[in-house]
Each structure stands twice: as structure tokens, then as C-alpha cells.
Design an enzyme around this catalytic site. Structure first.
Site, short mmCIF file in Angstrom:
data_model
loop_
_atom_site.label_atom_id
_atom_site.label_comp_id
_atom_site.label_asym_id
_atom_site.label_seq_id
_atom_site.Cartn_x
_atom_site.Cartn_y
_atom_site.Cartn_z
N ARG A 227 0.85 -1.19 0.00
CA ARG A 227 0.00 0.00 0.00
C ARG A 227 0.89 1.25 0.00
NH1 ARG A 227 -3.40 -2.46 -1.92
NH2 ARG A 227 -5.52 -2.87 -1.20
N HIS A 275 -0.42 0.19 -10.23
CA HIS A 275 -1.15 -0.81 -9.43
C HIS A 275 -1.54 -2.02 -10.30
CE1 HIS A 275 -3.46 -1.05 -5.41
NE2 HIS A 275 -3.33 -2.28 -5.90
P1 NDP Z 1 -1.36 -11.23 4.58
O1 NDP Z 1 -2.36 -10.75 5.57
O2 NDP Z 1 -1.38 -12.66 4.18
O3 NDP Z 1 0.13 -10.91 5.10
C1 NDP Z 1 0.49 -9.71 5.70
C2 NDP Z 1 1.91 -9.83 6.23
O4 NDP Z 1 2.32 -8.55 6.75
C3 NDP Z 1 2.02 -10.84 7.39
O5 NDP Z 1 3.20 -11.58 7.27
C4 NDP Z 1 2.09 -9.93 8.61
O6 NDP Z 1 2.79 -10.47 9.71
C5 NDP Z 1 2.84 -8.74 8.05
N1 NDP Z 1 2.61 -7.57 8.89
C6 NDP Z 1 1.44 -6.93 9.13
N2 NDP Z 1 1.63 -5.90 9.98
C7 NDP Z 1 2.95 -5.89 10.28
C8 NDP Z 1 3.76 -5.08 11.10
N3 NDP Z 1 3.25 -4.07 11.81
N4 NDP Z 1 5.08 -5.37 11.19
C9 NDP Z 1 5.60 -6.41 10.48
N5 NDP Z 1 4.89 -7.21 9.67
C10 NDP Z 1 3.57 -6.96 9.58
O7 NDP Z 1 -1.53 -10.28 3.32
P2 NDP Z 1 -1.13 -10.53 1.77
O8 NDP Z 1 0.25 -11.06 1.72
O9 NDP Z 1 -2.19 -11.29 1.08
O10 NDP Z 1 -1.21 -9.02 1.20
C11 NDP Z 1 -0.43 -7.98 1.80
C12 NDP Z 1 -0.93 -6.64 1.27
O11 NDP Z 1 -0.60 -6.49 -0.10
C13 NDP Z 1 -2.46 -6.47 1.29
O12 NDP Z 1 -2.90 -6.05 2.57
C14 NDP Z 1 -2.70 -5.42 0.23
O13 NDP Z 1 -2.69 -4.14 0.83
C15 NDP Z 1 -1.48 -5.56 -0.69
N6 NDP Z 1 -1.87 -6.05 -2.04
C16 NDP Z 1 -1.50 -5.32 -3.16
C17 NDP Z 1 -1.84 -5.77 -4.42
C18 NDP Z 1 -1.40 -5.04 -5.66
O14 NDP Z 1 -1.97 -5.28 -6.74
N7 NDP Z 1 -0.39 -4.18 -5.60
C19 NDP Z 1 -2.64 -7.00 -4.61
C20 NDP Z 1 -2.89 -7.73 -3.39
C21 NDP Z 1 -2.53 -7.24 -2.17
P3 NDP Z 1 2.23 -11.77 10.50
O15 NDP Z 1 2.40 -12.91 9.52
O16 NDP Z 1 3.13 -11.88 11.65
O17 NDP Z 1 0.79 -11.50 10.82
#
Ligand code: NDP
Length: 311
Positions: A227, A275
Site C-alpha cells: 500500500r 497498481h
Molecule cells: P497477509 O495478511 O497474508 O500478510 C500480511 C503480512 O504482513 C504478514 O506476514 C504480517 O505479519 C505482516 N505484517 C502486518 N503488519 C505488520 C507489522 N506491523 N510489522 C511487520 N509485519 C507486519 O496479506 P497478503 O500477503 O495477502 O497481502 C499484503 C498486502 O498487499 C495487502 O494487505 C494489500 O494491501 C497488498 N496487495 C497489493 C496488491 C497489488 O496489486 N499491488 C494486490 C494484493 C494485495 P504476521 O504474519 O506476523 O501476521
């Protein structure tokens, strides 16, 4: 009990096409669109891209908001979303594969000096320049969830040294996994390329401000497909001017579309893609149909979001 498809998007699949595909997956489901909504009090689930207050006001019996994608910050962040309404997201393979490829492509572009050789060819110049060697290159992946873990594994398979970072501890074969905010500066100082695929939460918004940018290795490359609000864009311009990081590749920006007067468009150290890294939906609509059935039968939902955690 009916499912309403109302994406609010004009440049993607139409609501009627999505409704048709969902019905084809599970014939017999009551799937409606704004054009065929009938009595709004029938609607118990809505599938959308972004939630509006208008939708909440129109749907008194809403129980489930299904995001047709992954990022749910505007849904869980809506103060008018009633406490009892649940939120689900999608976790299809196709965008995870696409985003992992996007990271690999833009990293190899630098490793193999592609911009340099294309410019030299344009001048009809034979200019050998040593490529960088992947096993000597460290790539960091911030976020080791559905997409980040897949990206880390693909980068490892290409031959890079890979470090990963998440909120909670993780184990991925061949990847050095760190967790927690205190570990981030050490990771940033070690990495030649940093791939961010984090959700937008109160903890991640603005995380890449002057301090974290200053912790990056001089000349390194920051790639963001999560994001746009992760990065303080004014601080990034200043940091790029100082060479730390040396480059940024952004698939997401704070405001989308990126305004024409943004200095990011013309900065020599910045590459923008609009995007598009996770374009394909694959078979994700299967889970939308499945979640509607599960909602109706009281079974556990697929990919339910923790509203308090924000992702
Ligand atoms: P997931 O929920 O599967 O994974 C999120 C990861 O981020 C987890 O490993 C989580 O840690 C980590 N995380 C969250 N908060 C923190 C923090 N404060 N500090 C460190 N690590 C953190 O999401 P996805 O992988 O499916 O997607 C991630 C993001 O990608 C989505 O939320 C979306 O915004 C974006 N996205 C963008 C797209 C594009 O077209 N550009 C398409 C799809 C998604 P933990 O495992 O420990 O919970």
C-alpha cells in the site's frame, strides 16, 4: 438471504459479469447486482472493492463484507461498520504469483543492467558492463503473509540471499526470518533490494519515513507493492536525492492515480507502475460463492479478517 455484487469500480469486471460467474460456480445462489437488487433488506452479504457509507445505510441486514481483493483498510477503518458485520478477503494464487514476478522482474532489471544496455543500444554502442551476481545479492521481503511468503520463496529459487520480516515469528526454508519493529533497521542495512508487501494498518502507515529510509543500504532499491501509505513520499524524494535508497519502484502510491504533478513521475530514481502487479484474480470468485454458502450455513468463513488487527 442474498449476495449483492457491487464493486463500485468502472475500470474492472462489471458487477453483472461477476454475478454471472459466481452463479455459474454454485447454481442456485441468490446473487444480485445494483440493477437487480430488489428488496435491500434481503441482502446479507456484499462483495465489493471499497465500502461506502451509502452501502451501509442501504443494507440493514448486512452480515458479511467480502473484499474482492486483499487490502481491507478502508473497510475495517470505516467507523460506521457495525460491530457484528464480519469481513473476509481473498487469497488467490494468481495475484500472489503476479506480485512475486513483479518483484523478481524489477530486481533482475537492475541486476542485469537492463536500462544501461537499452540506452547503449539506442546509441549503437557496444558497452560491456558487469552484471551483479545473484548469490552475492541480499533481498529483503517485508510482510511474509500470503503474497510475501510466496515472493520470498521465488526470490530464493532465483538464487538471491533472502531475508524476511513480519509481525510474528516465521520459518521459511532458506530465508532468514526476522520479526518486530526493532529488527527492521538491521534488515534494511543488509539488503540490496527491499520488497514491501505489507497491509495498511496503524502500525505500517508512514513506516518508511526519514528514519527507516536512512537505515537502508546506500544505492539499494526499495520496491513497494503493498500500500502506498507505507511510504512518506516527500521523505523518499529527499532520501533518493541523497542516494539512500538509490532507487524506488512503486506499484502503489498514497494517492491513486498518482497526480500528474507528483515529483515521483519524473524523478530519475523512481519507476512507477499503475497498481498492476497483482492484476489477475484467478479462481478467486470460487471463495466468494463458498463464503456465501458458509455464511448461510453458519460454517467458518474463508479468509476472515481480524477487524481489530486490521488485516
Ligand atoms: P497477509 O495478511 O497474508 O500478510 C500480511 C503480512 O504482513 C504478514 O506476514 C504480517 O505479519 C505482516 N505484517 C502486518 N503488519 C505488520 C507489522 N506491523 N510489522 C511487520 N509485519 C507486519 O496479506 P497478503 O500477503 O495477502 O497481502 C499484503 C498486502 O498487499 C495487502 O494487505 C494489500 O494491501 C497488498 N496487495 C497489493 C496488491 C497489488 O496489486 N499491488 C494486490 C494484493 C494485495 P504476521 O504474519 O506476523 O501476521
Amino acid at each position: 438471504m442474498a449476495l449483492l455484487i457491487e464493486t463500485g469500480l468502472s475500470d474492472w469486471m462489471s458487477d453483472s459479469d461477476i454475478a454471472r460467474d459466481v452463479r455459474a460456480l454454485k447454481p442456485g445462489l441468490d446473487v444480485r447486482t445494483p440493477a437487480t437488487i430488489g428488496d435491500p433488506s434481503d441482502i446479507t452479504m456484499i462483495a465489493l472493492a471499497g465500502l461506502s457509507d451509502d452501502q451501509l445505510a442501504r443494507l440493514p441486514n448486512l452480515q458479511l463484507v467480502q473484499k474482492l481483493g486483499a487490502g481491507v483498510e478502508t473497510i475495517v477503518g470505516n467507523p460506521n461498520l457495525p460491530d457484528h458485520v464480519r469481513v473476509t478477503r481473498l487469497k488467490p494464487d494468481a495475484p500472489a504469483q503476479g506480485i512475486a514476478e513483479w518483484f523478481v522482474a524489477y530486481i533482475l532489471r537492475q541486476q542485469r543492467n537492463m536500462p544501461f544496455h537499452e540506452a547503449a543500444q539506442y546509441r549503437s554502442e557496444w558497452s560491456p558492463k558487469a552484471p551483479l551476481y545473484s548469490p552475492d545479492t541480499v533481498v529483503g521481503v517485508l510482510g511474509l503473509g500470503h503474497i510475501g511468503a510466496r515472493s520470498a520463496k521465488m526470490l530464493r529459487a532465483v538464487g538471491f540471499q533472502v531475508m524476511g520480516w513480519s509481525r510474528s515469528p516465521k520459518q521459511i526454508d532458506g530465508v532468514t526470518c526476522l520479526h518486530g519493529e526493532d529488527a527492521l533497521p538491521d534488515l534494511l542495512s543488509a539488503c540490496d533490494h527491499v520488497c514491501a508487501i505489507l497491509p495498511s494498518t496503524p502500525q505500517t502507515v508512514g513506516l518508511f519515513g526519514p528514519d527507516m529510509l536512512a537505515a537502508m543500504k546506500p544505492g539499494s532499491q526499495l520496491l513497494n507493492a503493498g500500500r502506498g501509505d507505507l511510504i512518506d513520499e516527500a521523505a523518499l524524494i529527499t532520501a533518493l536525492d541523497q542516494g539512500r535508497p538509490g532507487r524506488a519502484v512503486l506499484d502503489v502510491t498514497r494517492t491513486e492515480p498518482l497526480p500528474a504533478d507528483s515529483p515521483l513521475w519524473t524523478h530519475p530514481g523512481v519507476t512507477i507502475t499503475p497498481h498492476v502487479s497483482g492484476w489477475h484474480l484467478g479462481d478467486a470468485l470460487r471463495d466468494v460463492a463458498e463464503n456465501f454458502e458458509r455464511l448461510n450455513s453458519g460454517a467458518p468463513l474463508l479468509h476472515e479478517v481480524d477487524r481489530a488487527r486490521g488485516y
